[in-house]
Design a protein around this motif. Structure first.
Motif, mmCIF file in Angstrom:
data_model
loop_
_atom_site.group_PDB
_atom_site.id
_atom_site.type_symbol
_atom_site.label_atom_id
_atom_site.label_comp_id
_atom_site.label_asym_id
_atom_site.label_seq_id
_atom_site.Cartn_x
_atom_site.Cartn_y
_atom_site.Cartn_z
ATOM 1 N N ALA A 96 10.347 -0.063 0.744
ATOM 2 C CA ALA A 96 8.876 -0.158 0.693
ATOM 3 C C ALA A 96 8.325 -0.603 2.051
ATOM 4 N N ASP A 97 7.397 0.175 2.558
ATOM 5 C CA ASP A 97 6.737 -0.146 3.820
ATOM 6 C C ASP A 97 5.418 -0.878 3.602
ATOM 7 N N TYR A 98 4.812 -0.710 2.404
ATOM 8 C CA TYR A 98 3.476 -1.252 2.150
ATOM 9 C C TYR A 98 3.421 -1.926 0.792
ATOM 10 N N LEU B 36 4.195 -0.257 -2.948
ATOM 11 C CA LEU B 36 4.096 -0.970 -4.226
ATOM 12 C C LEU B 36 2.690 -1.516 -4.368
ATOM 13 N N GLN B 37 2.165 -1.456 -5.583
ATOM 14 C CA GLN B 37 0.904 -2.113 -5.873
ATOM 15 C C GLN B 37 1.150 -3.087 -7.020
ATOM 16 N N LEU C 69 -1.798 6.116 -5.279
ATOM 17 C CA LEU C 69 -0.811 5.425 -4.451
ATOM 18 C C LEU C 69 -0.111 6.336 -3.447
ATOM 19 N N GLU C 70 0.128 7.568 -3.813
ATOM 20 C CA GLU C 70 0.749 8.487 -2.862
ATOM 21 C C GLU C 70 -0.193 8.743 -1.683
ATOM 22 N N GLU C 71 -1.470 8.895 -1.986
ATOM 23 C CA GLU C 71 -2.481 9.086 -0.941
ATOM 24 C C GLU C 71 -2.616 7.824 -0.087
ATOM 25 N N ALA C 72 -2.565 6.650 -0.729
ATOM 26 C CA ALA C 72 -2.660 5.384 0.003
ATOM 27 C C ALA C 72 -1.476 5.214 0.952
ATOM 28 N N ALA C 73 -0.279 5.614 0.519
ATOM 29 C CA ALA C 73 0.899 5.520 1.388
ATOM 30 C C ALA C 73 0.729 6.389 2.625
ATOM 31 N N GLU C 74 0.212 7.598 2.438
ATOM 32 C CA GLU C 74 -0.030 8.490 3.577
ATOM 33 C C GLU C 74 -1.080 7.898 4.515
ATOM 34 N N LEU D 209 -1.916 4.705 4.911
ATOM 35 C CA LEU D 209 -1.420 3.508 5.591
ATOM 36 C C LEU D 209 -0.371 3.841 6.650
ATOM 37 N N THR D 210 0.262 4.989 6.539
ATOM 38 C CA THR D 210 1.206 5.411 7.572
ATOM 39 C C THR D 210 0.475 5.638 8.891
ATOM 40 N N VAL D 211 -0.740 6.122 8.801
ATOM 41 C CA VAL D 211 -1.541 6.383 10.000
ATOM 42 C C VAL D 211 -2.318 5.132 10.416
ATOM 43 N N HIS D 212 -2.843 4.398 9.443
ATOM 44 C CA HIS D 212 -3.658 3.204 9.701
ATOM 45 C C HIS D 212 -2.846 1.971 9.296
ATOM 46 N N GLU D 213 -1.914 1.573 10.154
ATOM 47 C CA GLU D 213 -0.981 0.480 9.853
ATOM 48 C C GLU D 213 -1.702 -0.858 9.693
ATOM 49 N N PRO D 214 -1.465 -1.560 8.593
ATOM 50 C CA PRO D 214 -1.983 -2.926 8.462
ATOM 51 C C PRO D 214 -1.293 -3.854 9.470
#
Length: 155
Positions: free
Chosen positions: A80-82, A36-37, A115-120, A122-127
């Motif tokens: 939502a994960d992010y 979500l943004q 946002l779809e790219e951001a989700a991918e 953030l899946t690799v670079h977890e906040p």
């Protein structure tokens, strides 16, 4: 033996009257989101999802209702994960606790990334910061920035 026949007849009667044995949600009608943004544009709060749906309103409740009303099927925010927030939306974090899981990772962003790219990404670079962390303290939120078309998480 007669008791089982009575139970079977009662069960069949319930099925015949209700049409369905259990009232549930059709999984095909759920719209789960991963990201979500939330941003503010003038006096309007805007919520966007990685699935391409969005909602707008004067406050969080109105924007969430608009999102639910305009999404085909039932929007499912609990997946939502992010959560990406513009800096002026940080005050909404306590109100978002009712809609999102405590483990949802939170970051700031000044940009509007894909946002779809951001989700991918953030899946690799977890906040490092979750919604639970934000509600129990005042952590410094990581920032998702977009430079030259590429995403970078600054923690």
């Amino acid at each position: 033996m007669r008791r089982w026949i009575v139970y079977l007849l009662l069960f069949c009667a319930v099925l015949a009257l209700n049409g369905e044995p259990f009232g549930g949600t059709d999984l095909a009608q759920l719209s789960p989101v991963k990201l979500l943004q939330i941003s503010r544009q003038a006096d309007t709060l805007r919520i966007e999802t990685d699935t391409g749906y969005s909602g707008e309103g004067a406050d969080l409740d109105a924007a969430l209702q608009d999102l639910a009303d305009t999404t085909p099927g039932m929007i499912f925010l609990e997946t939502a994960d992010y959560l990406l927030l513009s800096p002026d939306c940080q005050t909404l974090l306590p109100a978002l606790a009712d809609s999102l899981r405590p483990a949802c990772a939170v970051c700031l962003t000044w940009d509007t990334p894909e946002l779809e790219e951001a989700a991918e990404y953030l899946t690799v670079h977890e906040p490092d910061v979750t919604l639970h962390d934000c509600l129990t303290g005042q952590p410094e939120l990581p920032v998702l920035v977009q430079q030259k078309g590429r995403l970078c998480l600054v923690q």
